[in-house]
Design an enzyme around this catalytic site. Structure first.
Site, PDB file in Angstrom:
ATOM      1  N   SER A 105      37.669   8.010 -73.237  1.00 47.10           N
ATOM      2  CA  SER A 105      38.092   8.360 -74.590  1.00 47.10           C
ATOM      3  C   SER A 105      37.708   7.311 -75.630  1.00 47.10           C
ATOM      4  O   SER A 105      37.373   7.652 -76.764  1.00 47.10           O
ATOM      5  CB  SER A 105      39.603   8.598 -74.623  1.00 47.10           C
ATOM      6  OG  SER A 105      39.896   9.802 -73.931  1.00 47.10           O
ATOM      7  N   HIS A 150      47.808  -0.051 -71.718  1.00 42.65           N
ATOM      8  CA  HIS A 150      46.447   0.449 -71.919  1.00 42.65           C
ATOM      9  C   HIS A 150      46.454   1.751 -72.733  1.00 42.65           C
ATOM     10  O   HIS A 150      45.630   1.942 -73.632  1.00 42.65           O
ATOM     11  CB  HIS A 150      45.782   0.669 -70.553  1.00 42.65           C
ATOM     12  CG  HIS A 150      44.385   1.163 -70.618  1.00 42.65           C
ATOM     13  ND1 HIS A 150      43.335   0.350 -70.992  1.00 42.65           N
ATOM     14  CD2 HIS A 150      43.853   2.376 -70.353  1.00 42.65           C
ATOM     15  CE1 HIS A 150      42.218   1.054 -70.952  1.00 42.65           C
ATOM     16  NE2 HIS A 150      42.507   2.286 -70.573  1.00 42.65           N
TER      17      HIS A 150
END
Length: 158
Positions: free
Chosen positions: A65, A97
């Site tokens: 992403s 994250h």
């Protein structure tokens, strides 16, 4: 709007402009492919349902992403698109994250929208678990890919 209050695939067909003379770029993340692949399928089918020719839908894949930002920017630089759609899925894990990736992609796509000449449509699912993502890529809450395709057509016409 909360997805629980709005089915992602529901819209007024007649409110969507004709896309037969439009060209779209789609950048899709390979990470969580079961999710992003379903979103991609929805986006392509919806674009075609509104008249876009299959040869005017250009798909590029990126590893994850975060790379959607670079991919979208490259599509804009190469030109010829009326809009670019990004499709990704980030599922919360045990580390921060998730927060860094979601914030980074959001900021990157917002920056591109503010500085480029064509719209970049934000199709990043940010969910707490895999089931929530499944519900939003063709499950009980519809398909985010459908919604992004409609947004791309409308913004290209804007």
């Amino acid at each position: 709007m909360a997805t629980a209050l709005h089915h992602l695939s529901d819209y007024d067909f007649n409110s969507v402009p004709d896309a037969s003379n439009m060209c779209f770029g789609i950048v899709v993340a390979e990470w969580n492919h079961d999710i992003t692949g379903a979103m991609l399928d929805g986006a392509v089918k919806t674009l075609e349902k509104h008249g876009c020719l299959s040869e005017n839908i250009h798909i590029k894949k990126v590893p994850g992403s975060f790379e959607l930002i670079y991919g979208a920017h490259q599509m804009v630089l190469n030109g010829g698109y009326d809009a670019v759609i990004i499709l990704g899925s980030v599922i919360r894990g045990d580390t921060p994250h998730f927060d860094y990736i979601c914030q980074g992609v959001t900021n990157g796509i917002a920056r591109l929208n503010a500085t480029q000449e064509i719209p970049i449509i934000y199709g990043l699912l940010t969910t707490n678990d895999h089931q929530q993502a499944l519900d939003r890529c063709g499950g009980k809450l519809g398909n985010k890919g459908d919604e992004c395709a409609i947004d791309a057509i409308k913004m290209a016409k804007f």
